[in-house]
Design a protein around this motif. Structure first.
Motif, PDB file in Angstrom:
ATOM      1  N   SER A   8      56.292  41.485  49.581  1.00 10.27           N
ATOM      2  CA  SER A   8      54.837  41.027  49.619  1.00 10.27           C
ATOM      3  C   SER A   8      53.830  42.296  50.050  1.00 10.27           C
ATOM      4  CB  SER A   8      54.675  39.784  50.747  1.00 10.27           C
ATOM      5  OG  SER A   8      54.765  40.651  52.001  1.00 10.27           O
ATOM      6  N   SER A   9      54.409  43.360  49.454  1.00 10.23           N
ATOM      7  CA  SER A   9      53.346  44.629  49.831  1.00 10.23           C
ATOM      8  C   SER A   9      52.039  44.445  49.236  1.00 10.23           C
ATOM      9  CB  SER A   9      54.154  45.622  49.427  1.00 10.23           C
ATOM     10  OG  SER A   9      54.201  45.909  48.025  1.00 10.23           O
ATOM     11  N   CYS A  10      52.018  43.888  48.088  1.00 12.64           N
ATOM     12  CA  CYS A  10      50.563  44.121  47.434  1.00 12.64           C
ATOM     13  C   CYS A  10      50.148  42.880  46.609  1.00 12.64           C
ATOM     14  CB  CYS A  10      50.539  45.244  46.266  1.00 12.64           C
ATOM     15  SG  CYS A  10      48.982  45.639  45.667  1.00 12.64           S
ATOM     16  N   ASP A  11      50.154  42.681  45.262  1.00 13.26           N
ATOM     17  CA  ASP A  11      49.609  41.527  44.558  1.00 13.26           C
ATOM     18  C   ASP A  11      50.917  40.888  43.826  1.00 13.26           C
ATOM     19  OD1 ASP A  11      50.140  43.528  42.764  1.00 13.26           O
ATOM     20  OD2 ASP A  11      48.613  43.175  41.441  1.00 13.26           O
ATOM     21  N   GLU A  12      52.022  40.971  44.095  1.00 14.75           N
ATOM     22  CA  GLU A  12      53.167  40.103  43.536  1.00 14.75           C
ATOM     23  C   GLU A  12      54.032  39.702  44.667  1.00 14.75           C
ATOM     24  OE1 GLU A  12      54.002  42.304  39.371  1.00 14.75           O
ATOM     25  OE2 GLU A  12      54.185  43.472  41.223  1.00 14.75           O
ATOM     26  N   THR A  13      54.452  38.584  44.758  1.00  9.31           N
ATOM     27  CA  THR A  13      55.273  37.865  45.672  1.00  9.31           C
ATOM     28  C   THR A  13      56.558  37.537  45.186  1.00  9.31           C
ATOM     29  OG1 THR A  13      53.483  36.582  46.417  1.00  9.31           O
ATOM     30  CG2 THR A  13      55.547  36.062  47.307  1.00  9.31           C
ATOM     31  N   TYR A  30      56.288  35.929  41.768  1.00  9.26           N
ATOM     32  CA  TYR A  30      55.099  35.386  41.076  1.00  9.26           C
ATOM     33  C   TYR A  30      53.839  36.329  41.198  1.00  9.26           C
ATOM     34  CZ  TYR A  30      50.458  32.669  41.411  1.00  9.26           C
ATOM     35  OH  TYR A  30      49.245  32.499  41.057  1.00  9.26           O
ATOM     36  N   SER A  31      53.402  36.629  40.023  1.00 10.61           N
ATOM     37  CA  SER A  31      52.319  37.815  39.972  1.00 10.61           C
ATOM     38  C   SER A  31      50.978  37.248  40.157  1.00 10.61           C
ATOM     39  CB  SER A  31      52.205  38.377  38.387  1.00 10.61           C
ATOM     40  OG  SER A  31      51.294  39.252  38.445  1.00 10.61           O
ATOM     41  N   GLN A  32      49.970  37.861  40.974  1.00 11.03           N
ATOM     42  CA  GLN A  32      48.657  37.494  41.176  1.00 11.03           C
ATOM     43  C   GLN A  32      47.772  38.123  40.164  1.00 11.03           C
ATOM     44  OE1 GLN A  32      47.735  38.606  45.172  1.00 11.03           O
ATOM     45  NE2 GLN A  32      49.462  37.169  46.019  1.00 11.03           N
ATOM     46  N   VAL A  33      48.240  38.834  38.785  1.00  6.97           N
ATOM     47  CA  VAL A  33      47.239  39.071  37.962  1.00  6.97           C
ATOM     48  C   VAL A  33      46.098  38.349  37.630  1.00  6.97           C
ATOM     49  CG1 VAL A  33      47.147  40.110  35.562  1.00  6.97           C
ATOM     50  CG2 VAL A  33      49.092  40.929  37.049  1.00  6.97           C
ATOM     51  N   LYS A  34      46.192  37.034  37.291  1.00  8.62           N
ATOM     52  CA  LYS A  34      45.164  36.282  37.056  1.00  8.62           C
ATOM     53  C   LYS A  34      44.102  36.199  38.080  1.00  8.62           C
ATOM     54  CE  LYS A  34      47.550  33.493  33.385  1.00  8.62           C
ATOM     55  NZ  LYS A  34      47.977  32.054  32.946  1.00  8.62           N
ATOM     56  N   LEU A  35      44.749  36.075  39.381  1.00  3.90           N
ATOM     57  CA  LEU A  35      43.757  35.857  40.396  1.00  3.90           C
ATOM     58  C   LEU A  35      42.831  36.829  40.708  1.00  3.90           C
ATOM     59  CD1 LEU A  35      43.065  34.619  43.102  1.00  3.90           C
ATOM     60  CD2 LEU A  35      44.728  35.851  44.276  1.00  3.90           C
ATOM     61  N   HIS A  36      43.399  38.519  40.599  1.00  2.00           N
ATOM     62  CA  HIS A  36      42.692  39.493  40.644  1.00  2.00           C
ATOM     63  C   HIS A  36      41.685  40.078  39.551  1.00  2.00           C
ATOM     64  CE1 HIS A  36      44.279  39.649  44.650  1.00  2.00           C
ATOM     65  NE2 HIS A  36      45.471  39.916  44.202  1.00  2.00           N
ATOM     66  N   GLY A  37      42.317  39.417  38.272  1.00  2.00           N
ATOM     67  CA  GLY A  37      41.660  40.070  37.022  1.00  2.00           C
ATOM     68  C   GLY A  37      40.152  39.901  37.064  1.00  2.00           C
ATOM     69  N   GLU A  38      39.557  38.825  37.599  1.00  2.00           N
ATOM     70  CA  GLU A  38      38.309  38.583  37.329  1.00  2.00           C
ATOM     71  C   GLU A  38      37.497  39.555  38.379  1.00  2.00           C
ATOM     72  OE1 GLU A  38      35.180  35.015  39.351  1.00  2.00           O
ATOM     73  OE2 GLU A  38      37.370  34.901  39.359  1.00  2.00           O
ATOM     74  N   TYR A  39      38.149  40.349  39.361  1.00  2.00           N
ATOM     75  CA  TYR A  39      37.494  41.225  40.109  1.00  2.00           C
ATOM     76  C   TYR A  39      37.533  42.820  39.649  1.00  2.00           C
ATOM     77  CZ  TYR A  39      37.036  36.871  43.007  1.00  2.00           C
ATOM     78  OH  TYR A  39      36.913  35.994  43.313  1.00  2.00           O
ATOM     79  N   GLY A  40      38.681  42.617  38.886  1.00  4.94           N
ATOM     80  CA  GLY A  40      38.945  44.266  38.071  1.00  4.94           C
ATOM     81  C   GLY A  40      39.916  45.125  38.965  1.00  4.94           C
ATOM     82  N   ARG A  49      46.232  35.594  51.074  1.00  3.82           N
ATOM     83  CA  ARG A  49      46.036  34.066  51.277  1.00  3.82           C
ATOM     84  C   ARG A  49      47.222  33.974  50.133  1.00  3.82           C
ATOM     85  NH1 ARG A  49      39.693  32.778  51.336  1.00  3.82           N
ATOM     86  NH2 ARG A  49      39.176  33.784  53.281  1.00  3.82           N
ATOM     87  N   ASP A  50      47.348  34.235  48.845  1.00  9.46           N
ATOM     88  CA  ASP A  50      48.084  33.938  47.954  1.00  9.46           C
ATOM     89  C   ASP A  50      49.757  34.107  48.305  1.00  9.46           C
ATOM     90  OD1 ASP A  50      47.606  32.463  45.600  1.00  9.46           O
ATOM     91  OD2 ASP A  50      48.415  33.891  44.290  1.00  9.46           O
ATOM     92  N   HIS A  51      50.062  35.142  49.139  1.00  4.73           N
ATOM     93  CA  HIS A  51      51.233  35.260  49.687  1.00  4.73           C
ATOM     94  C   HIS A  51      51.489  34.128  50.685  1.00  4.73           C
ATOM     95  CE1 HIS A  51      52.054  39.044  47.671  1.00  4.73           C
ATOM     96  NE2 HIS A  51      51.252  39.465  48.473  1.00  4.73           N
ATOM     97  N   VAL A  52      50.597  33.568  51.320  1.00  2.68           N
ATOM     98  CA  VAL A  52      51.000  32.544  52.305  1.00  2.68           C
ATOM     99  C   VAL A  52      51.300  31.369  51.682  1.00  2.68           C
ATOM    100  CG1 VAL A  52      49.701  30.915  53.838  1.00  2.68           C
ATOM    101  CG2 VAL A  52      49.392  33.529  53.957  1.00  2.68           C
ATOM    102  N   ARG A  53      50.563  31.154  50.321  1.00  2.00           N
ATOM    103  CA  ARG A  53      50.687  29.981  49.650  1.00  2.00           C
ATOM    104  C   ARG A  53      52.018  29.842  48.801  1.00  2.00           C
ATOM    105  NH1 ARG A  53      45.013  30.070  48.538  1.00  2.00           N
ATOM    106  NH2 ARG A  53      45.326  31.568  46.816  1.00  2.00           N
ATOM    107  N   LYS A  54      52.326  31.075  48.520  1.00  2.00           N
ATOM    108  CA  LYS A  54      53.542  31.184  47.422  1.00  2.00           C
ATOM    109  C   LYS A  54      55.025  31.679  47.906  1.00  2.00           C
ATOM    110  CE  LYS A  54      51.134  30.429  43.997  1.00  2.00           C
ATOM    111  NZ  LYS A  54      51.160  29.209  43.034  1.00  2.00           N
ATOM    112  N   THR A  55      55.079  32.177  49.281  1.00  2.00           N
ATOM    113  CA  THR A  55      56.428  32.541  49.657  1.00  2.00           C
ATOM    114  C   THR A  55      57.312  31.538  50.055  1.00  2.00           C
ATOM    115  OG1 THR A  55      55.331  34.868  50.534  1.00  2.00           O
ATOM    116  CG2 THR A  55      57.481  34.226  51.396  1.00  2.00           C
ATOM    117  N   ILE A  56      57.032  30.717  50.640  1.00  4.15           N
ATOM    118  CA  ILE A  56      57.948  29.746  51.217  1.00  4.15           C
ATOM    119  C   ILE A  56      58.243  28.855  49.852  1.00  4.15           C
ATOM    120  CG2 ILE A  56      58.087  27.273  52.377  1.00  4.15           C
ATOM    121  CD1 ILE A  56      58.290  30.056  54.023  1.00  4.15           C
ATOM    122  N   PRO A  57      57.555  28.442  49.072  1.00  2.00           N
ATOM    123  CA  PRO A  57      58.006  27.993  47.815  1.00  2.00           C
ATOM    124  C   PRO A  57      59.080  28.751  46.970  1.00  2.00           C
ATOM    125  CG  PRO A  57      55.769  27.296  48.198  1.00  2.00           C
ATOM    126  CD  PRO A  57      56.163  28.231  48.922  1.00  2.00           C
TER     127      PRO A  57
END
Length: 341
Positions: A8-13, A30-40, A49-57
């Motif tokens: 969980s070091s950056c934008d991929e869980t 799980y890749s967060q590419v779409k989440l961060h794409g809006e911000y470049g 926050r996304d790691h919090v949501r995705k890691t346990i599942p």
């Protein structure tokens, strides 16, 4: 023995399970590419926050994929650094919490050691010693690997890493995030009519890298191709992308050749996100054939950040009795590889 790995070091869980007798038995990403794409680019708070949501599942999915229960897990490995501090804390907190709940030991893993060991998951795995080129968005370095845990950094980037230069140049060209792979794809359509780009720091001795100036050179060429405020044509952009990529690849190959001669190694390991670049693989394969050696890569799914490399590194550390002591949660956003041993 089964090791659960959490990245969980950056934008991929990433979550994976390594079994001593069977290798990787579960691999969830799980890749967060779409989440961060809006911000470049990566927004650290959103990443956490996304790691919090995705890691346990993902952990639940990995256990199901490997057909095992928590009691079957021998130890829990997690990325302890380097990386974004918030993202690292999510993975470390979950790993430590599960360690207490499941009564399992935990193992903090250096992110770069995970990348370095990823080729060991392949059927044709390299033997020690070898030279490693770690090349990603955050790091570019040459490491003389004598054995597990015996790493000597003999060259590294003094400014932008190669992957960072790819992404920044792609952004200047107007490509979507993450731009590095898109720039490499665009380069396939280019021809050799563009002005030759410099090969930075290859005209002097040494093994260090510098890609910031190359990025600036590319920006100037893009600006020069922008006539009367119009965007460069598709072909002009492709030519610039090709010239830029060739400069980066040539620079990496030149430094690898120097390092191989300096160390006398006949095996070259290439890992990290940029190791998936096809032009780089082609050129380094030619180099090693000329030098009578062999080059090793992780499969493409293990080039970028993933749980498999953390699970395997955790297995190696467990075998070496390198476990966390106590329940204190420690992460290291900046952590030199030389201090990880």
């Amino acid at each position: 023995m089964q090791i659960l790995g959490i990245e969980s070091s950056c934008d991929e869980t990433g979550v994976a399970i390594y079994r001593e007798s069977a290798g990787i038995t579960a691999h969830q990403l799980y890749s967060q590419v779409k989440l961060h794409g809006e911000y470049g680019g990566v927004v650290p708070e959103l990443a956490s926050r996304d790691h919090v949501r995705k890691t346990i599942p993902l952990i639940k999915a990995a256990l199901s994929e490997a057909k095992c229960q928590p009691q079957d897990i021998t130890a829990i490995a997690y990325t302890q650094g380097p990386g974004l501090i918030g993202a690292l804390l999510v993975g470390a907190t979950i790993a430590k919490s599960l360690g207490v709940a499941w009564n399992k030991p935990t193992i903090g893993i250096h992110h770069l050691e995970g990348h370095l060991l990823a080729p060991m998951l392949e059927e044709n795995a390299p033997e020690y010693p070898f030279l490693a080129l770690l090349v990603s968005g955050g790091h570019t370095m040459l490491v003389d690997v004598q054995a597990l845990g015996a790493y000597q950094i003999i060259g590294e980037s003094i400014d932008d890493a190669a992957g960072e230069a790819f992404d920044k140049t792609a952004k200047i060209m107007g490509l979507d995030y993450p731009g590095g792979p898109l720039l490499a794809k665009l380069a396939e359509q280019g021809d050799d009519s563009e002005k030759r780009f410099p090969r930075p720091m290859t005209d002097r001795p040494g093994l260090d890298f510098s890609f910031s100036g190359l990025k600036t050179f590319a920006a100037n060429r893009i600006a020069a191709a922008n006539v009367d405020g119009q965007e460069p044509s598709g072909q002009a952009s492709a030519n610039i992308a090709r010239a830029f990529q060739e400069a980066v690849v040539d620079t990496l190959a030149i430094k690898c050749k120097r390092a191989l001669k300096q160390t006398g190694r006949k095996r070259l390991v290439v890992a990290g996100g940029v190791s998936a670049n096809l032009k780089l693989r082609e050129q380094l394969a030619e180099l090693m054939a000329q030098m009578g050696g062999e080059v090793f890569y992780p499969r493409h799914e293990y080039c970028t950040d993933n749980g498999a490399m953390i699970a395997y590194a955790g297995y190696c550390q467990y075998k070496s009795d390198k476990l966390d002591v106590g329940h204190e949660i420690k992460v290291y956003p900046r952590w030199p590889l030389s201090e990880a041993v």
